[in-house]
Design an enzyme around this catalytic site. Sequence first.
Site, short mmCIF file in Angstrom:
data_model
loop_
_atom_site.label_atom_id
_atom_site.label_comp_id
_atom_site.label_asym_id
_atom_site.label_seq_id
_atom_site.Cartn_x
_atom_site.Cartn_y
_atom_site.Cartn_z
N LYS A 224 -3.80 -0.27 -4.06
CA LYS A 224 -3.78 0.50 -5.32
C LYS A 224 -5.17 0.97 -5.72
O LYS A 224 -6.19 0.48 -5.23
CB LYS A 224 -3.12 -0.33 -6.44
N ARG A 258 3.03 -8.91 -3.38
CA ARG A 258 3.67 -7.71 -2.78
C ARG A 258 2.60 -6.87 -2.09
O ARG A 258 1.67 -6.40 -2.76
CB ARG A 258 4.37 -6.92 -3.89
C1 8Y4 Z 1 -1.14 2.92 -2.41
C2 8Y4 Z 1 0.06 2.35 -2.08
C3 8Y4 Z 1 -1.42 3.13 -3.75
C4 8Y4 Z 1 0.99 2.03 -3.04
C5 8Y4 Z 1 -0.50 2.81 -4.72
C6 8Y4 Z 1 0.70 2.26 -4.37
C7 8Y4 Z 1 4.80 -2.68 -7.85
C8 8Y4 Z 1 6.18 -2.65 -7.63
C9 8Y4 Z 1 5.30 -0.78 -7.00
C10 8Y4 Z 1 4.22 -3.83 -8.44
C11 8Y4 Z 1 6.44 -4.77 -8.48
C12 8Y4 Z 1 2.64 1.14 -5.38
C13 8Y4 Z 1 7.82 -1.01 -6.71
C14 8Y4 Z 1 3.50 1.30 -6.58
N1 8Y4 Z 1 4.26 -1.49 -7.44
N2 8Y4 Z 1 7.00 -3.69 -7.94
N3 8Y4 Z 1 6.48 -1.45 -7.09
N4 8Y4 Z 1 5.08 -4.85 -8.74
N5 8Y4 Z 1 7.19 -5.83 -8.80
N6 8Y4 Z 1 1.61 2.01 -5.38
O1 8Y4 Z 1 3.02 -3.93 -8.70
O2 8Y4 Z 1 2.88 0.33 -4.52
S1 8Y4 Z 1 5.22 0.86 -6.37
#
Ligand code: 8Y4
Length: 279
Positions: A224, A258
């Site tokens: 992130k 996660r």
């Molecule tokens: C690069 C890769 C940059 C991925 C940003 C991202 C969470 C979640 C997401 C979390 C829970 C993401 C579905 C966003 N984040 N579920 N989901 N907790 N419980 N962004 O932090 O991965 S999606």
Amino acid sequence: MQFASQWLDLSEPHVMGVVNVTPDSFSDGGSLFPSQSLCLDAAMSRARDMVAEGASFLDIGGESTRPGAEPVSAQQELDRVIPVIEAIKASLDVVVSIDTSTPQVMLEAAAAGAGLINDVRALGRAGALSAAASTALPVCLMHMQGDPKTMQDNPVYESVVHDIGDYFKQRVSECEHAGIAAQKILLDPGFGFGKSLAHNLQLLNQLQSLANQGLPLLVGMSRKSMIGNVLNRPVDERLHGGLAVAIMAYERGAHIIRVHDVGPTVDALRMAHAVMSSI
Ligand code: 8Y4
């Protein structure tokens, strides 16, 4: 804690691997899948690797929460996630987490063998509380300020840790009213969801105060922008920063991490667990 047919001991850390089945998923570098079946093969290949690397959960999502992402119909979401859940349940020993806010997807994913409902809207959509209750599955309530489109515009809190703690108390009570026992609830502060960099750093540093609510904590910081912004690294160079924050979250009471990079995270957490269990 019981997740459908599987019991997991949450006194040890667990890793949740991210399996995106959205055509625009970050982790696949924005590559477009030409067909549903190629998408299923790619998802299954990732799923098998992650289980071999030690993932306890696989998080299956068919709706993107990126700002500006196209909204997805319930049918489209079902078409993306149900075949993946069925294929995983048929061949892998892992808890399937369904990343959805859509009541119909919760119900059909549970019927297909999912063991956890992971909702970034904390069961806030119409019908989600009662759908989740009727599955009898554990649910992860994630905190988000605002909605995905505008949440990063100018997030403001009185105190990010206290505001989120208060939100959790209120939401857990609403879940109990809807027939979801507190013993089936996990909490997630939602890193990056309506939070500035300073908010994200403060939340991680004080994560212990949310762990003190007594419910298991799940956190997702992998790749992130909180890592990208501190290290000034693009999304494919955030692994080392991600390992640092995964260990810090575990030390502060997080139970499930996660991530996109399962193998390295499992090793880091096993090492931290060995140290923290020693007397
Ligand atoms: C690069 C890769 C940059 C991925 C940003 C991202 C969470 C979640 C997401 C979390 C829970 C993401 C579905 C966003 N984040 N579920 N989901 N907790 N419980 N962004 O932090 O991965 S999606």
